[in-house]
Structure formats: structure tokens, C-alpha cells
Design an enzyme around this catalytic site. Structure first.
Site: not given
Length: 607
Positions: A2, A74, A98-99, A486, A502, A602
Site C-alpha cells: 500500500c 492492496w 500499510n501493514g 507474472e 521425473h 512491487k
């Protein structure tokens, strides 16, 4: 992850907040919002999706005020919708965060028992409701924020804005980065210096546990013990915090193209002026005194470490323990004092990597940060910090930071080999010459972009892909697969070529493209044998090799991408270029968001 921006300014805050948030878009987000105070009144606006949606809302519902906070979210707790978007507000206080607040459920239950009600699914609402509860008790805003922060467990970067207070921001940091910017009669808050670049290049970084009281003319910081803390104000060069796309359509394209230039800077930093030996910049690292190296990172940085494991073990005969940071920190591995621990991170703020560093700090001889941001938490907390000099990287999918990480790690491997007596002066000079030649070889690799783009026009129709490599090219196969999934959202997996029989060979049919990363080295013949097994089952081989390898492989490949010849030691750095371009042009053909792929951030600053 964030992004946070805060302003105590001399001009209308809303457009400046939005501009600051735009500079943080690279971190990843799914909603955004701002709050301001004007004539004592707190207001906010929020929107889901890209920042253009918030800008549109502000056109129709403008807010005034020269003090404000902004946020790009986010989603962690709660879906990405307007209700869960930041800033959160309760009564006379608004908060951006943020966190992750780990004890939010207990605090929520405590507040609910006292009659508190909740409107969102987020942990952040607990913060703002807790602060509101202190304000209702008659506690002044600064102390209310301080008591709120004291109750929180977990990771956070926080910024508080209060109704009726147009010259006050309160910020706090634990586990997530936060910076304070200094202007002329103005002050700013940002998740990183990039957000503040148009406003100031004078920055104070909060340290773990810091609590900051900010006005337009003052900054008071107390540490985790409540004592006044004198944090250094740093002047950041404009080049370190500026970023634009220039002539390129995407940041990723620009950053791929910049690799010869930034690698030249990295090589210059770590190669002696005599061009014959490695010289670290004012750093004391003696590899002859250790018997083990631990390397810890996440994502693409972890794959850079994976390549370096081959280098350190093969040329320096130094055992390397390699681990993903999120596993390392909880595995609690035994460490020895006669070892170094390397921590590789583009941002220098990766939460798991930072936690791993702190675990190692007193248990190894030296902790070494290999980072792109010299002012970052990992850089500041490590015993030794080595810059990769990639410059600002905006695209979520790391490109130039990856090759710069590899370049610095290659230089360290050469230094280790020389100090441990496994490489003589002539051998060092040979590898240093190869390093010096890297920028030119990368330019030749980039010259193959049109051929790679043509391959992508076919690859774009695939739903799945395999990447194969042997030796130090195995991590490149993993990196190529990671890049493709991605940004193009094509399912891709990377394997060691010898693992093909394998299990993965069961997936091979006429619809399966198999990208083979194979310079003509001592392992090439074995790789060709694996290619034949794929082609015998109808699989479509995309061979990435040099001219000699293309000739030896013969006919039968679906596509062949010819790379320039390069010293075997440095092949992974050069072969990163086609891996990046394959992913980039496939994503462009698919029309995905190249720079900000869905669900990704990011800088992962929370667990």
C-alpha cells in the site's frame, strides 16, 4: 505494498496527494482515497480501481484543504471496494495504514463490548475506531494517537489526520517503511522518497518503533521507548527518485532497455581501476575467514541468489545455504559465527527478508544487504550494505534490478574465490574482463528483440509453457517461467532439464511450448538430448542459445533465439534478457497490464 502520502502544505492538497499516489502506483493497489481538512472540517473521497477513478470523483465531488492524507490500498483484510478503501474515518480522525494489525480482532471485540460499531472488514478500521474512543474520552489528538499505537501488535506504517487541526499529522512506523519530507514551510509523509520527489529531496526515514508529530515548521520523533530521537535528514539525489517512461510504452520496456547502462555503473562500482580485480567500495568482507554463506531473498531476488549459489560453490568452493525468506524466518535454522548472511532485495523493505536479517543479526559474522535503495530498512540494519545501482525500477516484474543483483553477486563470487585461493590472479583478471564486457554483450542481446517479438506472436496462443535449464541456467528457467506468468497470466513452470523425465514430460504434447535456456557450454549436449525427448512427443521447442549451440542443435526446433557468445560464468545475466522480452511481448500481445499485473505489488512490505 500500500502507498501512503501525507501533506501539510501551502497549496490545495488534493491534486498533490493524487500526484503522489500516482508515483506509488508501482507498489500495486486496487482502491485509492484521500482526506483533507479545510476550515477545520475533515472530508474524504475514495474510489475502487485505478487512480483515474478517484480523479474523476474529485472532479464531480471536489474537496478543499491544504492538509491531507492519501492512500492506495492492496486488499488484505476485506474485499477491494469503496467501503474498505482508505482513508478510514471515525468521528474526528482519519487514518491511512500499510501493514497488518495482528490483534485487530481482540481490539474490535473490546470496542464492540463498549458499544462500538464497525462498517468494514478491515483491520485498519480498528485503528481509527480505537483512536476515536480515546478522543471521546477528552484525550488530545497527539496523545490519542500515541495511546492507539501503543495498543497495536503487528506491522504498520500509519498517518493520522484530525478534524479541526490543519497543521498536524501524526505518523508511526513498525515493520513498514515511512519517510518524512521537509519543505519550505511545508512537511510531507510518504511510503518512500519516490512519492515525495516533486515536493522535496530532503527526507528523514522513521526507524522501527518511531512515533512522529509533524507540523509545517517542526518534526518531533520519539523512539519505541518514548525518548526523543534525533533521526538524520538525508538529501536524496534527483536521479535516485525520478522516474518516467520517456519514449517507451511501458516502464518494463524502458527498464529492460536500460540494462546495459545500469550494469556498466554496477561493474564500475565493483571493479578496480586496473580492470583486473574486484574491489568493494569501503567494505570489509574477508571470505577467507568463513566456511559457509547463507543467502535469503524472495521472488526474483531469490532466483538471483539461486544463480549465485552455483557461482560461489563452483569457483569459490564456498558452501551456500539458500532459502526463501518467508520459510527461513520460521524454520529458525542453526547459524554459525564463521559465516556471512546475504539478504537480497530490490526495495530493501521486503518484510520477510527484513525479519530474516534480524534473526541472523547476532548469529553470523556479518549480515550483508544487496539492495537497490541505500536508505531502505534492510540497508540500514545490515552490517554491510552493497548497492546494485539499478536506479528506480517501477515495473512490478523486476528486470534491471535482477541483472544488477546478478552482477554484484558475480563480483562477490570472484572476490570470494580469490580470497579463498580457488582462483589465481589470471583467473580473476579473466572474469573481471568478462564483467567489463557485459554491457556490450547485453546490447547485442537486446538487438534480438524483433526475433523474440515474432516468437511471442505465436507463444501468446498457449495456455501453458515449460522452461528448462541446466546448471546456472536452471534458475534462469525458473525466472523465465515466473516472468511469463507474472505479466501474461500464462501458466508456466521452470524445471532443471534433468528433471524432465521425473514428471514434467507427462505434460508435453503438440500444444506445449518448451523454452530451453542453453548456451553452448559443457552441459549443452545433455540439454540437446532433453530437447529430442520433447520433440519426439510433439512438443514445441523454443531454443535460446548462441550461434554455436544453434548449429549443433540442428533442425527440429519450433523457434530458435540466438544470443551473443558470452563467458559461461556470466551467461545467466545475458540470458535474462530473452526471458524478460519473451514475457514482455507476450503480455503486450495479450493486452494485459504489463507494469501493474493483477494481484501483484512491487514491494511486499507485509507478510
Amino acid at each position: 505494498m500500500c502507498g501512503i502520502v501525507g501533506i501539510l502544505g501551502n497549496h490545495e492538497a488534493a491534486p498533490i496527494l493524487v500526484d503522489g499516489l500516482k508515483r506509488l502506483e508501482y507498489r500495486g493497489y486496487d482502491s485509492a482515497g484521500i482526506a483533507t481538512v479545510h476550515e477545520g472540517k475533515l472530508e474524504r473521497r475514495r474510489a475502487v480501481g485505478k487512480l483515474v477513478n478517484l480523479s474523476d470523483k474529485l472532479v464531480h465531488e471536489p474537496i478543499r484543504g491544504k492538509a491531507g492524507i492519501g492512500h492506495t490500498r492492496w486488499a488484505t483484510h476485506g474485499a477491494p471496494n469503496v467501503q474498505n478503501a482508505h482513508p478510514h474515518r471515525a468521528g474526528d480522525v482519519a487514518v491511512v495504514h500499510n501493514g497488518i494489525i495482528e490483534n485487530y480482532r481482540e481490539l474490535r471485540e473490546e470496542l464492540a463490548a463498549k458499544g462500538g460499531t464497525f462498517e468494514t472488514e478491515t483491520d485498519t478500521e480498528t485503528v481509527v475506531k480505537l483512536c476515536e474512543s480515546f478522543l471521546k474520552q477528552g484525550i488530545e489528538p497527539i496523545e490519542a494517537a500515541r495511546q492507539t499505537v501503543a495498543r497495536l501488535d503487528g506491522a504498520y506504517a500509519l498517518c493520522f489526520l484530525f478534524d479541526g487541526h490543519e497543521d498536524l499529522l501524526v505518523a508511526a512506523r513498525k515493520g513498514s517503511p515511512l519517510a518524512i519530507g521537509h519543505g519550505e514551510g511545508e512537511m510531507f509523509v510518504g511510503s518512500d522518497a519516490l512519492a515525495l520527489a516533486p515536493m522535496t529531496n530532503k527526507v528523514t526515514y522513521l526507524e522501527e518503533g518511531d512515533f512522529a508529530v509533524i507540523t509545517r515548521t517542526s518534526l518531533e520523533i520519539t523512539d519505541g521507548m518514548g525518548s526523543l530521537a534525533n533521526r538524520e535528514m538525508r538529501e536524496i539525489s534527483h536521479g535516485a527518485i525520478s522516474a518516467d517512461k520517456g519514449m517507451f510504452k511501458h516502464y518494463m520496456a524502458k527498464e529492460i532497455a536500460e540494462q546495459p547502462t545500469v550494469l556498466a555503473e554496477a561493474v564500475k562500482q565493483y571493479v578496480h581501476a586496473n580492470d583486473k580485480e574486484i574491489l568493494l567500495p569501503e567494505v570489509d568482507l574477508d571470505f577467507s575467514k568463513i566456511d559457509k554463506l547463507t543467502m535469503v531473498a524472495c521472488g526474483t531476488a531469490y532466483l538471483a541468489c539461486h544463480v549465485a549459489k552455483y557461482w560461489f560453490e563452483q569457483i569459490a568452493r564456498l558452501p551456500v545455504e539458500l532459502d526463501i525468506a518467508s520459510e527461513f524466518r520460521y524454520r529458525e535454522p542453526p547459524l554459525t559465527q564463521n559465516s556471512f548472511a546475504f539478504f537480497v532485495s530490490q526495495s530493501g523493505e521486503t518484510a520477510d527478508t527484513l525479519a530474516a536479517l534480524r534473526y541472523c543479526f547476532e548469529n553470523v559474522d556479518k549480515t550483508v544487504a544487496i539492495v537497490n535503495v541505500p536508505e531502505s530498512s534492510i540497508s540500514r540494519e545490515a552490517d554491510v550494505s552493497l548497492p546494485i545501482l539499478a536506479g528506480v525500477e517501477i515495473g512490478v516484474a523486476s528486470t534491471k534490478a535482477f541483472t544488477c543483483q546478478l552482477t554484484v553477486l558475480a563480483a562477490l563470487a570472484v572476490k570470494a574465490a580469490r580470497e579463498r585461493g580457488t582462483l589465481d590472479a589470471a583467473g580473476e583478471a579473466e572474469l573481471v574482463a568478462a564483467l567489463n564486457g557485459l554491457p556490450g554483450v547485453l546490447n547485442m542481446a537486446l538487438a534480438q528483440e524483433d526475433a523474440i517479438k515474432a516468437t511471442c506472436s505465436e507463444l501468446v496462443h498457449s495456455r501453458d509453457a515449460l522452461f528448462l535449464g541446466r546448471g546456472s541456467m536452471f534458475p534462469l528457467a525458473l525466472e523465465g517461467a515466473l516472468k511469463l506468468k507474472e505479466i501474461s497470466y500464462i501458466h508456466a513452470e521452470g524445471y532443471a532439464s534433468g528433471e524432465l523425465k521425473h514428471g514434467p514430460i507427462a505434460l508435453v504434447d503438440e500444444n506445449m511450448p518448451v523454452v530451453v535456456m542453453a548456451p553452448s557450454d559443457e552441459l549443452f549436449d545433455k540439454t540437446v538430448s532433453n530437447m529430442q525427448e520433447v520433440m519426439a512427443r510433439g512438443g514445441k521447442i523454443i531454443l535460446v542459445t548462441d550461434a554455436k549451440g544453434a548449429k549443433e542443435a540442428g533442425d527440429g526446433t519450433w523457434q530458435t533465439i540466438v544470443m551473443p557468445s558470452v563467458h559461461t560464468f556470466l551467461a545467466p545475466i545475458v540470458y535474462a534478457v530473452p526471458a524478460q522480452l519473451l514475457a514482455y511481448h507476450t503480455a503486450v500481445y495479450k493486452g494485459t497490464d504489463v507494469d501493474q499485473p493483477r494481484n501483484l505489488a512491487k514491494s511486499v512490505t507485509v507478510e
